[in-house]
Design an enzyme around this catalytic site. Sequence first.
Site, PDB file in Angstrom:
ATOM      1  N   LEU A 111       0.879  -1.165   0.000  1.00 59.75           N
ATOM      2  CA  LEU A 111       0.000   0.000   0.000  1.00 59.75           C
ATOM      3  C   LEU A 111       0.916   1.214   0.000  1.00 59.75           C
ATOM      4  CD1 LEU A 111      -2.727  -0.903   2.671  1.00 59.75           C
ATOM      5  CD2 LEU A 111      -2.909  -1.036   0.185  1.00 59.75           C
ATOM      6  N   ASP A 112       0.651   2.179  -0.863  1.00 63.29           N
ATOM      7  CA  ASP A 112       1.548   3.321  -0.931  1.00 63.29           C
ATOM      8  C   ASP A 112       1.444   4.173   0.337  1.00 63.29           C
ATOM      9  OD1 ASP A 112      -0.469   5.417  -1.276  1.00 63.29           O
ATOM     10  OD2 ASP A 112      -0.711   4.688  -3.317  1.00 63.29           O
ATOM     11  N   LYS A 113       2.348   5.096   0.461  1.00 66.59           N
ATOM     12  CA  LYS A 113       2.470   5.903   1.670  1.00 66.59           C
ATOM     13  C   LYS A 113       1.186   6.633   2.013  1.00 66.59           C
ATOM     14  CE  LYS A 113       5.653   9.406   3.554  1.00 66.59           C
ATOM     15  NZ  LYS A 113       6.843  10.240   3.245  1.00 66.59           N
ATOM     16  N   THR A 115      -1.906   5.623   1.337  1.00 66.68           N
ATOM     17  CA  THR A 115      -3.051   4.718   1.437  1.00 66.68           C
ATOM     18  C   THR A 115      -3.003   4.004   2.782  1.00 66.68           C
ATOM     19  OG1 THR A 115      -3.079   4.358  -0.955  1.00 66.68           O
ATOM     20  CG2 THR A 115      -4.225   2.734   0.401  1.00 66.68           C
TER      21      THR A 115
END
Length: 242
Positions: A111-113, A115
Amino acid sequence: MSGKAIRLDRLLANLGYGSRREIAILARAGRIRLDGAISRDAEQRVVADADFAARLTIDGEPLDPLPGLVVMMNKPLGVTCSHKETGPLVYRLLPERWRRRDPALSTVGRLDKDTSGLLLMTDDGALLHKIISPRSSVAKTYRAKLDRPLRGDEAAVFASGALLLDGDDKPLAPAQLEVLGENEALLTIGEGRYHQVRRMFAALGNHVTALHRVSVGRLTLPNDLEPGAFIVLDADGVAKIF
């Protein structure tokens, strides 16, 4: 590891309790107990079966989960799914000893930063690859908040299987949209392309301002699991992924 005999010092070292020399010191000091009895021989061979972690204690504390560990975390905003990048990392939210395990815990996908939400981590490489494999088509549901109101045709476009994202050469598989409000929706996808949810809404002229993953397969993030908190999944929990 179940059913296989392994030296106690090797097992404990792989779980992050220290070097084999340090484990030997713990044993000689009488700080390790197996089935209630002090175990001073760090070189003894043990069978790490399903109930072994409940039978062995160190300083009176139960043994950490054996290899095959699967963790569900409520990933907070601002932390990165990486071992190497600078800044706050998801692994720093785990107990320090767990960060020394071998095999290491790894995130199942990323999960990106920016999200938040349901993040799986495991030391089981075969399970990790099974979950992320396109063949498994594990559904992932996200709650997206949007910069502008939904225009009304998003559900049909996403379900069509014809949406081609900028830079891709293959259309997306059908995805399911559930409208929650004028600027909010649940989106369920079976793929895991780079920044897929954000790019899907961008393709229709909208911008995701907040993104939170609520489920993977039939495994749903508990409402009372605070950001940064985690739980260890049992076999039933892992089965819900598929």
